[in-house]
Design a protein around this motif. Structure first.
Motif, PDB file in Angstrom:
ATOM      1  N   LEU A   1       4.898  10.736  -2.533  1.00  0.00           N
ATOM      2  CA  LEU A   1       4.192   9.850  -1.617  1.00  0.00           C
ATOM      3  C   LEU A   1       3.763  10.558  -0.346  1.00  0.00           C
ATOM      4  O   LEU A   1       4.429  11.493   0.121  1.00  0.00           O
ATOM      5  N   GLY A   2       2.658  10.072   0.224  1.00  0.00           N
ATOM      6  CA  GLY A   2       2.212  10.526   1.523  1.00  0.00           C
ATOM      7  C   GLY A   2       2.763   9.642   2.622  1.00  0.00           C
ATOM      8  O   GLY A   2       3.750   8.928   2.448  1.00  0.00           O
ATOM      9  N   ASP A   3       2.109   9.659   3.773  1.00  0.00           N
ATOM     10  CA  ASP A   3       2.615   8.950   4.946  1.00  0.00           C
ATOM     11  C   ASP A   3       2.229   7.476   4.952  1.00  0.00           C
ATOM     12  O   ASP A   3       1.294   7.042   4.283  1.00  0.00           O
ATOM     13  N   ASN A   4       2.983   6.717   5.742  1.00  0.00           N
ATOM     14  CA  ASN A   4       2.624   5.370   6.190  1.00  0.00           C
ATOM     15  C   ASN A   4       2.437   4.328   5.087  1.00  0.00           C
ATOM     16  O   ASN A   4       1.411   3.645   5.033  1.00  0.00           O
ATOM     17  N   PRO A   5       3.410   4.135   4.207  1.00  0.00           N
ATOM     18  CA  PRO A   5       3.331   2.977   3.311  1.00  0.00           C
ATOM     19  C   PRO A   5       3.483   1.692   4.118  1.00  0.00           C
ATOM     20  O   PRO A   5       4.225   1.652   5.111  1.00  0.00           O
ATOM     21  N   TYR A   6       2.782   0.636   3.728  1.00  0.00           N
ATOM     22  CA  TYR A   6       2.862  -0.616   4.484  1.00  0.00           C
ATOM     23  C   TYR A   6       2.523  -1.800   3.595  1.00  0.00           C
ATOM     24  O   TYR A   6       1.968  -1.640   2.498  1.00  0.00           O
ATOM     25  N   VAL A   7       2.874  -2.992   4.081  1.00  0.00           N
ATOM     26  CA  VAL A   7       2.568  -4.232   3.377  1.00  0.00           C
ATOM     27  C   VAL A   7       1.805  -5.152   4.320  1.00  0.00           C
ATOM     28  O   VAL A   7       1.791  -4.950   5.539  1.00  0.00           O
ATOM     29  N   LYS A   8       1.155  -6.156   3.735  1.00  0.00           N
ATOM     30  CA  LYS A   8       0.579  -7.257   4.497  1.00  0.00           C
ATOM     31  C   LYS A   8       1.137  -8.546   3.925  1.00  0.00           C
ATOM     32  O   LYS A   8       1.209  -8.712   2.703  1.00  0.00           O
TER      33      LYS A   8
ATOM     34  N   GLU B   1     -10.470  14.183  -1.867  1.00  0.00           N
ATOM     35  CA  GLU B   1      -9.184  13.924  -1.231  1.00  0.00           C
ATOM     36  C   GLU B   1      -8.044  14.367  -2.146  1.00  0.00           C
ATOM     37  O   GLU B   1      -8.151  14.323  -3.371  1.00  0.00           O
ATOM     38  N   ASN B   2      -6.936  14.791  -1.527  1.00  0.00           N
ATOM     39  CA  ASN B   2      -5.779  15.255  -2.292  1.00  0.00           C
ATOM     40  C   ASN B   2      -4.680  14.208  -2.389  1.00  0.00           C
ATOM     41  O   ASN B   2      -3.520  14.529  -2.604  1.00  0.00           O
ATOM     42  N   SER B   3      -5.043  12.949  -2.197  1.00  0.00           N
ATOM     43  CA  SER B   3      -4.084  11.862  -2.355  1.00  0.00           C
ATOM     44  C   SER B   3      -4.848  10.592  -2.681  1.00  0.00           C
ATOM     45  O   SER B   3      -6.053  10.491  -2.428  1.00  0.00           O
ATOM     46  N   LEU B   4      -4.130   9.626  -3.241  1.00  0.00           N
ATOM     47  CA  LEU B   4      -4.740   8.370  -3.669  1.00  0.00           C
ATOM     48  C   LEU B   4      -4.109   7.207  -2.919  1.00  0.00           C
ATOM     49  O   LEU B   4      -2.900   6.995  -2.990  1.00  0.00           O
ATOM     50  N   ASP B   5      -4.911   6.457  -2.172  1.00  0.00           N
ATOM     51  CA  ASP B   5      -4.440   5.234  -1.513  1.00  0.00           C
ATOM     52  C   ASP B   5      -4.557   4.082  -2.502  1.00  0.00           C
ATOM     53  O   ASP B   5      -5.628   3.850  -3.075  1.00  0.00           O
ATOM     54  N   ILE B   6      -3.467   3.349  -2.699  1.00  0.00           N
ATOM     55  CA  ILE B   6      -3.447   2.298  -3.710  1.00  0.00           C
ATOM     56  C   ILE B   6      -2.717   1.070  -3.187  1.00  0.00           C
ATOM     57  O   ILE B   6      -1.651   1.192  -2.567  1.00  0.00           O
ATOM     58  N   ASN B   7      -3.312  -0.099  -3.386  1.00  0.00           N
ATOM     59  CA  ASN B   7      -2.646  -1.369  -3.161  1.00  0.00           C
ATOM     60  C   ASN B   7      -2.112  -1.829  -4.507  1.00  0.00           C
ATOM     61  O   ASN B   7      -2.876  -2.192  -5.403  1.00  0.00           O
TER      62      ASN B   7
ATOM     63  N   ASN C   1       0.814  -1.210   0.000  1.00  0.00           N
ATOM     64  CA  ASN C   1       0.000   0.000   0.000  1.00  0.00           C
ATOM     65  C   ASN C   1       0.851   1.265   0.000  1.00  0.00           C
ATOM     66  O   ASN C   1       1.742   1.437   0.840  1.00  0.00           O
ATOM     67  N   LEU C   2       0.552   2.146  -0.958  1.00  0.00           N
ATOM     68  CA  LEU C   2       1.197   3.443  -1.059  1.00  0.00           C
ATOM     69  C   LEU C   2       0.120   4.522  -1.104  1.00  0.00           C
ATOM     70  O   LEU C   2      -1.010   4.274  -1.533  1.00  0.00           O
ATOM     71  N   ASN C   3       0.506   5.714  -0.690  1.00  0.00           N
ATOM     72  CA  ASN C   3      -0.346   6.883  -0.809  1.00  0.00           C
ATOM     73  C   ASN C   3       0.325   7.848  -1.772  1.00  0.00           C
ATOM     74  O   ASN C   3       1.400   8.366  -1.480  1.00  0.00           O
ATOM     75  N   ILE C   4      -0.281   8.061  -2.944  1.00  0.00           N
ATOM     76  CA  ILE C   4       0.294   8.925  -3.978  1.00  0.00           C
ATOM     77  C   ILE C   4      -0.378  10.288  -3.895  1.00  0.00           C
ATOM     78  O   ILE C   4      -1.606  10.399  -3.992  1.00  0.00           O
ATOM     79  N   THR C   5       0.421  11.329  -3.722  1.00  0.00           N
ATOM     80  CA  THR C   5      -0.122  12.680  -3.583  1.00  0.00           C
ATOM     81  C   THR C   5      -0.053  13.488  -4.875  1.00  0.00           C
ATOM     82  O   THR C   5      -0.912  14.324  -5.131  1.00  0.00           O
ATOM     83  N   SER C   6       0.975  13.252  -5.686  1.00  0.00           N
ATOM     84  CA  SER C   6       1.116  13.994  -6.944  1.00  0.00           C
ATOM     85  C   SER C   6       2.100  13.293  -7.856  1.00  0.00           C
ATOM     86  O   SER C   6       2.842  12.401  -7.429  1.00  0.00           O
ATOM     87  N   VAL C   7       2.106  13.696  -9.118  1.00  0.00           N
ATOM     88  CA  VAL C   7       3.036  13.172 -10.122  1.00  0.00           C
ATOM     89  C   VAL C   7       3.777  14.360 -10.714  1.00  0.00           C
ATOM     90  O   VAL C   7       3.171  15.355 -11.111  1.00  0.00           O
ATOM     91  N   GLU C   8       5.104  14.255 -10.763  1.00  0.00           N
ATOM     92  CA  GLU C   8       5.945  15.323 -11.292  1.00  0.00           C
ATOM     93  C   GLU C   8       6.698  14.815 -12.514  1.00  0.00           C
ATOM     94  O   GLU C   8       7.240  13.709 -12.498  1.00  0.00           O
ATOM     95  N   VAL C   9       6.708  15.608 -13.584  1.00  0.00           N
ATOM     96  CA  VAL C   9       7.449  15.242 -14.788  1.00  0.00           C
ATOM     97  C   VAL C   9       8.417  16.365 -15.122  1.00  0.00           C
ATOM     98  O   VAL C   9       8.117  17.549 -14.951  1.00  0.00           O
ATOM     99  N   LYS C  10       9.596  15.993 -15.612  1.00  0.00           N
ATOM    100  CA  LYS C  10      10.666  16.974 -15.856  1.00  0.00           C
ATOM    101  C   LYS C  10      11.023  17.022 -17.328  1.00  0.00           C
ATOM    102  O   LYS C  10      11.513  16.037 -17.897  1.00  0.00           O
ATOM    103  N   PRO C  11      10.759  18.161 -18.001  1.00  0.00           N
ATOM    104  CA  PRO C  11      11.184  18.308 -19.394  1.00  0.00           C
ATOM    105  C   PRO C  11      12.697  18.492 -19.481  1.00  0.00           C
ATOM    106  O   PRO C  11      13.359  18.866 -18.502  1.00  0.00           O
ATOM    107  N   ALA C  12      13.238  18.230 -20.659  1.00  0.00           N
ATOM    108  CA  ALA C  12      14.681  18.402 -20.850  1.00  0.00           C
ATOM    109  C   ALA C  12      15.083  19.851 -20.658  1.00  0.00           C
ATOM    110  O   ALA C  12      16.188  20.143 -20.205  1.00  0.00           O
ATOM    111  N   GLU C  13      14.188  20.767 -20.993  1.00  0.00           N
ATOM    112  CA  GLU C  13      14.446  22.187 -20.808  1.00  0.00           C
ATOM    113  C   GLU C  13      13.298  22.793 -20.010  1.00  0.00           C
ATOM    114  O   GLU C  13      12.134  22.547 -20.291  1.00  0.00           O
ATOM    115  N   GLY C  14      13.635  23.596 -19.012  1.00  0.00           N
ATOM    116  CA  GLY C  14      12.603  24.241 -18.224  1.00  0.00           C
ATOM    117  C   GLY C  14      12.340  23.531 -16.910  1.00  0.00           C
ATOM    118  O   GLY C  14      12.929  22.500 -16.596  1.00  0.00           O
ATOM    119  N   GLU C  15      11.425  24.102 -16.139  1.00  0.00           N
ATOM    120  CA  GLU C  15      11.092  23.578 -14.830  1.00  0.00           C
ATOM    121  C   GLU C  15      10.147  22.379 -14.937  1.00  0.00           C
ATOM    122  O   GLU C  15       9.468  22.188 -15.950  1.00  0.00           O
TER     123      GLU C  15
END
Length: 317
Positions: free
Chosen positions: A113-120, A77-83, A51-65
């Motif tokens: 990622l957000g807080d508290n990743p874990y496995v079962k 919600e501003n994050s996604l809990d995913i198994n 289980n992970l909590n994904i808050t955002s995705v960032e992509v980096k162009p070769a030029e620019g920010e």
């Protein structure tokens, strides 16, 4: 290809980040393109949840920010809990779809990622959660290197293949018997317009009649290698060649939904080309395991958007 698409949430881009990247307005098709991004997982044998909590995705162009895409679910919600283990065998969770970005060459993608990743763990008490340590995960996220292009006036469609079986290390805690899991990502970015899949069956009942495999009570996995790999050069997931072209690209545990002796597997998101597949009933998650014995080695050619059926294992005339 037919993927099980899990939607159910929306994504909004940070407009300021797009502007910083040099992109024009949404009507300027010569300077922008669209991108869709999904996430899938290669199968794993000894865990029931990752289980992970994904808050955002960032992509980096070769030029620019860099450009950051903030997760925003339909529930606000501003994050996604995913198994991650919910998305195996070609199933995909869509992180965003048809999102506009500045056109051009890009260098990397980062999952924040957000807080508290874990496995079962398998065979553990169902509600027992074991912490998953992600080195620098909260500070820098999970970074995927590798260039890709978003075409001007066009679209790009990618999937992140997150191989949990290669990524998660059970370091253990001596003297306590507790497990300690560390996430060291082994993932790859896949262009969905360039991939196909392999499906097949393993007759475990027939294999169990072979004296060489008589003591095998583990149903095993089908190992997939790039190119034509001779039988004597087949390696397991613990091999030092794991990250080279000679090591296995993925190991797919066989599954049995009908309680019969015939098990099945599916290796999805394989770029078009030639592959070697071979089956072993042994479990190489144990680092003390001797060299695996393989059965049913064969070569298979994968074509774009096609589901290629391999010969049944064990091989027969």
């Amino acid at each position: 290809m037919n993927h099980a698409l899990i939607k159910g949430f929306a994504i909004t881009a940070l407009a300021a980040a797009v502007a910083a990247c040099g992109g024009g307005g949404s009507s300027d098709s010569d300077s922008t393109g669209t991108m869709s991004l999904g996430l899938t997982d290669a199968p794993v044998t000894d865990l029931t949840e990752v289980n992970l909590n994904i808050t955002s995705v960032e992509v980096k162009p070769a030029e620019g920010e860099s450009v950051t895409v903030q997760v925003e679910t339909e529930e606000g919600e501003n994050s996604l809990d995913i198994n991650l283990l919910d998305f195996q065998g070609g199933k995909v969770v869509q992180l965003f779809e048809g999102q506009e970005f500045p056109a051009g060459q890009y260098e990397w993608i980062r999952l924040h990622l957000g807080d508290n990743p874990y496995v079962k763990e398998d065979n553990a008490t169902p509600d027992t959660e074991v912490d998953l340590f992600v080195p620098s995960g909260f500070q820098t996220g999970l970074k995927l290197q590798g260039g890709f292009i978003i075409p001007a006036g066009g679209s790009a469609d990618f999937t992140i293949d997150f191989d949990v079986r290669k990524s998660i290390v059970n370091a253990g805690e001596k003297g306590t018997g507790d497990s300690k899991y560390i996430l060291r990502p082994a993932h790859r970015l896949i262009d969905n317009t360039e991939v196909g899949s392999i499906i097949g069956d393993v007759d475990y009942g027939l294999i169990s009649q072979d004296p060489s495999f008589a003591d095998c009570d583990y149903k095993g996995s089908v190992y997939v290698y790039n190119g034509d790999v001779p039988e004597g050069e087949l390696t397991d997931l613990n091999s030092e060649n794991l990250e080279t072209e000679d090591g296995p690209l993925v190991a797919i545990p066989v599954t049995n939904e009908d309680n019969a002796s015939v098990y099945s597997y599916k290796a999805a998101f394989l770029p078009a080309g030639e592959y070697t597949i071979a089956y072993s009933c042994q479990d190489d998650d144990n680092e003390d395991e001797e060299t695996l014995e393989f059965l049913g080695r064969q070569t298979v050619t994968v074509e774009v958007s096609e589901e290629t059926e391999a010969k049944a294992i064990p091989l027969t005339e």
